[in-house]
Design a protein around this motif. Structure first.
Motif, PDB file in Angstrom:
ATOM      1  N   TYR A 225       0.897  -1.177   0.275  1.00 21.16           N
ATOM      2  CA  TYR A 225       0.105  -0.002  -0.428  1.00 21.16           C
ATOM      3  C   TYR A 225       0.471   1.033   0.202  1.00 21.16           C
ATOM      4  O   TYR A 225      -0.206   2.069  -0.210  1.00 21.16           O
ATOM      5  N   ASN A 226       2.227   1.316  -0.417  1.00 24.44           N
ATOM      6  CA  ASN A 226       2.521   2.332  -0.034  1.00 24.44           C
ATOM      7  C   ASN A 226       3.010   3.165  -1.552  1.00 24.44           C
ATOM      8  O   ASN A 226       2.946   3.937  -1.487  1.00 24.44           O
TER       9      ASN A 226
ATOM     10  N   THR B 191      -6.093   0.572  -2.638  1.00 25.28           N
ATOM     11  CA  THR B 191      -4.691   0.956  -1.753  1.00 25.28           C
ATOM     12  C   THR B 191      -5.500   2.996  -1.080  1.00 25.28           C
ATOM     13  O   THR B 191      -4.987   2.991  -0.228  1.00 25.28           O
ATOM     14  N   GLU B 192      -5.378   3.055  -1.952  1.00 25.56           N
ATOM     15  CA  GLU B 192      -6.221   4.958  -1.438  1.00 25.56           C
ATOM     16  C   GLU B 192      -7.266   4.522  -0.578  1.00 25.56           C
ATOM     17  O   GLU B 192      -7.451   5.309   0.590  1.00 25.56           O
TER      18      GLU B 192
ATOM     19  N   LYS C 129      -5.102   4.213   2.922  1.00 22.39           N
ATOM     20  CA  LYS C 129      -4.515   5.298   3.177  1.00 22.39           C
ATOM     21  C   LYS C 129      -5.380   5.739   4.243  1.00 22.39           C
ATOM     22  O   LYS C 129      -5.225   6.980   4.796  1.00 22.39           O
TER      23      LYS C 129
ATOM     24  N   ARG D 299      -5.147   7.315   7.735  1.00 20.95           N
ATOM     25  CA  ARG D 299      -4.997   8.896   8.017  1.00 20.95           C
ATOM     26  C   ARG D 299      -6.296   9.775   8.992  1.00 20.95           C
ATOM     27  O   ARG D 299      -6.338  10.391   9.882  1.00 20.95           O
TER      28      ARG D 299
ATOM     29  N   GLY E 262       3.029  -2.891   6.130  1.00 19.29           N
ATOM     30  CA  GLY E 262       2.550  -1.666   4.200  1.00 19.29           C
ATOM     31  C   GLY E 262       2.146  -2.850   2.889  1.00 19.29           C
ATOM     32  O   GLY E 262       2.088  -2.480   2.329  1.00 19.29           O
TER      33      GLY E 262
END
Length: 123
Positions: free
Chosen positions: A25-26, A50-51, A54, A58, A93
């Motif tokens: 996901y990085n 992935t978005e 993330k 966050r 990750g």
């Protein structure tokens, strides 16, 4: 990568599985994938999810939540999409992504199997 191949094959044995991916996901890159179809492009799914991962991380950080994410579930009218971040054994990750045919899948059982696969995954 043998362990990853085994994990992908195990994910595809879950009732209703139509696609399985191990994702960094990085970068949003799929490190390995099995299944999929012209309607379910696993490379696009890896990047898009992935978005999702993330954004959730966050949000949790902004809220000051210290819990780890077990899984993220997206329910569509015909499919379940299960996203499971890898928490141990050098898998930081990464996340597992599994798409299921909703009419053939048992969501609780799929989540249980995903937990076992995630715990054994070594990259």
């Amino acid at each position: 990568m043998g362990n990853m191949d085994i994990s992908l094959k195990e994910m595809m044995t879950i009732d209703g599985a139509i696609g399985a991916v191990v994702v960094d996901y990085n970068s949003g890159m799929a490190l390995g994938a099995l299944g999929g179809s012209k309607e379910l492009d696993l490379q696009v799914a890896a990047a898009g999810n992935t978005e999702v991962v993330k954004a959730k991380m966050r949000t949790m950080e902004s809220l000051g939540l210290k819990d780890g994410i077990e899984d993220i579930l997206i329910t569509l009218s015909g499919q379940y999409h299960v996203i499971r971040p890898v928490s141990g054994r050098g898998g930081k990750g990464l996340f597992l992504y599994l798409a299921l045919d909703r009419s053939r899948a048992n969501l609780a059982l799929a989540r249980h199997h995903m937990r076992g696969i995630e715990e054994k995954l070594e990259v």
